[in-house]
Design an enzyme around this catalytic site. Sequence first.
Site, PDB file in Angstrom:
ATOM      1  N   GLU A  94       0.343  -0.929  -0.332  1.00 49.74           N
ATOM      2  CA  GLU A  94      -0.034  -0.154  -0.191  1.00 49.74           C
ATOM      3  C   GLU A  94       0.858   1.165  -0.067  1.00 49.74           C
ATOM      4  O   GLU A  94       1.652   1.038   1.295  1.00 49.74           O
ATOM      5  CB  GLU A  94      -0.577   0.132   1.327  1.00 49.74           C
ATOM      6  CG  GLU A  94      -1.444   1.216   2.313  1.00 49.74           C
ATOM      7  CD  GLU A  94      -2.741   1.484   1.014  1.00 49.74           C
ATOM      8  OE1 GLU A  94      -3.570   0.285   0.333  1.00 49.74           O
ATOM      9  OE2 GLU A  94      -2.773   2.677   0.406  1.00 49.74           O
ATOM     10  N   CYS A 114      -5.175   5.232   5.825  1.00 48.95           N
ATOM     11  CA  CYS A 114      -5.478   4.461   5.171  1.00 48.95           C
ATOM     12  C   CYS A 114      -6.354   3.371   4.308  1.00 48.95           C
ATOM     13  O   CYS A 114      -7.804   3.600   5.257  1.00 48.95           O
ATOM     14  CB  CYS A 114      -4.733   2.819   5.947  1.00 48.95           C
ATOM     15  SG  CYS A 114      -3.638   1.555   5.494  1.00 48.95           S
ATOM     16  N   CYS A 166      -5.633  -0.977   6.444  1.00 43.90           N
ATOM     17  CA  CYS A 166      -5.786  -1.059   7.761  1.00 43.90           C
ATOM     18  C   CYS A 166      -6.546   0.062   7.920  1.00 43.90           C
ATOM     19  O   CYS A 166      -6.356   0.533   8.865  1.00 43.90           O
ATOM     20  CB  CYS A 166      -4.210  -1.094   8.328  1.00 43.90           C
ATOM     21  SG  CYS A 166      -3.822   0.225   8.190  1.00 43.90           S
ATOM     22  N   HIS A 211      -7.147   2.619  12.487  1.00 44.15           N
ATOM     23  CA  HIS A 211      -6.619   4.584  12.816  1.00 44.15           C
ATOM     24  C   HIS A 211      -7.520   5.103  13.878  1.00 44.15           C
ATOM     25  O   HIS A 211      -7.388   6.318  14.976  1.00 44.15           O
ATOM     26  CB  HIS A 211      -6.071   5.755  11.664  1.00 44.15           C
ATOM     27  CG  HIS A 211      -4.627   5.270  11.504  1.00 44.15           C
ATOM     28  ND1 HIS A 211      -3.337   5.603  12.485  1.00 44.15           N
ATOM     29  CD2 HIS A 211      -4.360   4.167  10.012  1.00 44.15           C
ATOM     30  CE1 HIS A 211      -2.533   5.208  11.074  1.00 44.15           C
ATOM     31  NE2 HIS A 211      -3.280   4.075  10.339  1.00 44.15           N
ATOM     32  N   ARG A 263       0.602  -4.545  10.940  1.00 47.50           N
ATOM     33  CA  ARG A 263       1.627  -4.488  11.033  1.00 47.50           C
ATOM     34  C   ARG A 263       2.567  -4.161  11.803  1.00 47.50           C
ATOM     35  O   ARG A 263       3.876  -3.722  12.061  1.00 47.50           O
ATOM     36  CB  ARG A 263       1.596  -3.875   9.908  1.00 47.50           C
ATOM     37  CG  ARG A 263       1.790  -3.405   8.696  1.00 47.50           C
ATOM     38  CD  ARG A 263       0.903  -2.409   7.578  1.00 47.50           C
ATOM     39  NE  ARG A 263       0.483  -3.996   6.324  1.00 47.50           N
ATOM     40  CZ  ARG A 263      -0.883  -4.101   6.134  1.00 47.50           C
ATOM     41  NH1 ARG A 263      -1.864  -3.470   7.289  1.00 47.50           N
ATOM     42  NH2 ARG A 263      -1.323  -3.886   5.267  1.00 47.50           N
ATOM     43  N   SER A 267       4.245   1.114  10.177  1.00 44.88           N
ATOM     44  CA  SER A 267       5.402   0.736   9.095  1.00 44.88           C
ATOM     45  C   SER A 267       6.402   2.307   8.278  1.00 44.88           C
ATOM     46  O   SER A 267       7.281   2.598   8.436  1.00 44.88           O
ATOM     47  CB  SER A 267       4.397   1.757   7.754  1.00 44.88           C
ATOM     48  OG  SER A 267       3.727   0.014   7.270  1.00 44.88           O
ATOM     49  N   CYS A 302       3.084  -0.665   4.643  1.00 47.78           N
ATOM     50  CA  CYS A 302       1.830   0.480   4.337  1.00 47.78           C
ATOM     51  C   CYS A 302       2.723   1.436   4.494  1.00 47.78           C
ATOM     52  O   CYS A 302       2.944   2.246   5.202  1.00 47.78           O
ATOM     53  CB  CYS A 302       0.909  -0.065   4.930  1.00 47.78           C
ATOM     54  SG  CYS A 302      -0.107   1.346   4.474  1.00 47.78           S
ATOM     55  N   CYS A 358      -0.267   4.605   5.179  1.00 47.10           N
ATOM     56  CA  CYS A 358       0.097   4.832   6.795  1.00 47.10           C
ATOM     57  C   CYS A 358       1.335   4.977   7.259  1.00 47.10           C
ATOM     58  O   CYS A 358       1.322   6.193   8.205  1.00 47.10           O
ATOM     59  CB  CYS A 358      -0.364   3.489   7.772  1.00 47.10           C
ATOM     60  SG  CYS A 358      -1.791   2.796   7.948  1.00 47.10           S
TER      61      CYS A 358
HETATM   62 NI1  NFE Z   1      -2.101   0.995   5.989  1.00 47.97          NI
HETATM   63 FE1  NFE Z   1      -1.531   0.147   8.716  1.00 47.97          FE
HETATM   64  C1  NFE Z   1      -1.342  -1.404  10.029  1.00 47.97           C
HETATM   65  C2  NFE Z   1      -0.924   1.013  10.144  1.00 47.97           C
HETATM   66  S1  NFE Z   1       1.358   0.062   8.689  1.00 47.97           S
HETATM   67  S2  NFE Z   1      -1.821  -0.678   6.904  1.00 47.97           S
HETATM   68  O1  NFE Z   1      -1.092  -2.570   9.742  1.00 47.97           O
HETATM   69  O2  NFE Z   1      -1.600   1.873  11.039  1.00 47.97           O
HETATM   70  O3  NFE Z   1       1.990   0.895   9.092  1.00 47.97           O
END
Ligand code: NFE
Length: 568
Positions: A13, A60, A63, A67, A480, A503, A547, A550
């Site tokens: 991503e 994102c 995931c 958030h 992640r 990430s 990702c 993210c």
């Molecule tokens: Ni956009 Fe995320 C996960 C988060 S990775 S995927 O899992 O927070 O940085």
Amino acid sequence: MTHVVVDPVTRIEGHLRIEAEIEAGQVTSAWSSSTMFRGIELILQGRDPRDAWAFTQRICGVCTTVHAIASVRAVEDAIGATPPPNARVLRNLIMAAQCVQDHVIHFYHLHALDWVDVVSALSADPAATATLAQSISDWPESSPTYFTGVKARLQAFVDRGQLGPFGNAYWGHAAYRLPPEANLLAVAHYLAALEWQRDFIKLHAILGGKNPHLQSFLVGGMATPVDPNSQAALNIHTIAALRSLIARAKDFVTKVYLPDLLAIASFYKDWAGYGAGVGNYLVYGEYPMTEGKNAPKYIPSGVIRNRDLSKVEAFDDSKITEQIKHSWYKYDGGDDQGLHPAVGETHPTYTGPKPPYDLLDTSAKYSWLKSPRYDGQPMEVGPLARMLVAYVSGHERVKELVGGALGALGVGPEALFSTLGRVAARGIETQVLVEKISDWVDELADNMGRGDLRIHDSDRWDPSSWPKDSSGAGFHEAPRGALGHWVHVKDGKIARYQCVVPSTWNAGPRDAAEQAGPYESALLGTPVVDPEQPLEILRTVHSFDPCMACGVHVVDTKGRELARVKVR
Ligand code: NFE
Ligand code: MG
């Protein structure tokens, strides 16, 4: 020496660029760069903190829940709201489902083609594939007829010249090692997993109205009414629907994903010797089992340093900082310092090179990711970190599954510190969660049975009940890895908002002390047979499940080219 550029890395991503130096067939230096910026942290300033989750959730599209969860927790911490048990249970269900779906998608759709040669599958014998499939699992779709059909479907893609998701990879690369039958098996399950994930994630539609970007989060609880006697609420029919979705998910994970993972890994055991990286692991912990800030968590928090499996340190959030010496930001107090996210700053400052550029100037700033550090050290976060901390902390089911996987592959615990260890840990975590998730359905049903239908703490909904000036932190274990949001609420509005994301931990650049980040470290020593086709670099980078959306909290606003691999 050969300098390789992979930009953008695909099957992730967002946008990620890897530059690496290769000498004598091995990576000797690597740099990880994320190449775009948006700045969700900045657009939150001045807004109502009760709305923040809806904005941050859009960081994102992969995931999608994580958030939102981190955000409501940060705001609840700041204003003193305490969600009731049903909200905790609903959140656990949503989070665990996110993780299970995300991990299966990662294994089959984002990572498998680094290990599986689709072209070779075309020469597989379907009867021999059926024999292989039946030898590793009692999954019912394993007949010669089934694999004949999959092979014909694949052949039809090729004959039409429409390879679709199989269109772009290093087919025929010397580093592919599976026999044709194992390749056909994996391709069959790649296609099956597409259907499976669409089915399983109905769980999010039931609990959140839709996926991605569920609509049912709420500061202080959840906006999902619970009432066994109402058609307009989560009721006994919902409980039955959740149970059947989870049963199907468990079946697929147990009988398809895990056996495939072990079968594929058995051909690539040398990858237990590559890709270790920084050797420090950080876990915030997840799935609270009771109410309150210090509730025990099903997946425990902790820190492991220097690959030392004899102890787990307690996690202390005051030790987190973000550095920016090599990131396109500036800090008011100077770029060599590290700032705790509660006082973090986001001042984007692009200092070049000017696109389209040839190579990054890695002696200067070279990424839109910051460099998070714990006690000054780079930390790997994610499934491997979680399974290591759980393993050393004595988590029974994790110990059993880790022991089983190591035994099946005939390797010791040191094999976990590797690219293959990362892949295996993700599978083990999926199994652990897909087993655990039904407990939370039971808990929800029990609460309903006892007449506890509370879903929200409304005492703190009115901003006049809030402190005039307060700060909070919200922690989560996203698929992640460790995710944190920090919010400062002043006079009912957001004064400061900072996200430190999995990430970012894993893919961040070098820090002020020139310590490499986890991707950059993990690539050292990776063998690269053909610098024109750096498949092995993708294996290690993909094992983290990058990702960038993210990581930088960004969006792609430009047209994209498929990939650029440059060797000089
Ligand atoms: Ni956009 Fe995320 C996960 C988060 S990775 S995927 O899992 O927070 O940085
Ligand atoms: Mg941030």
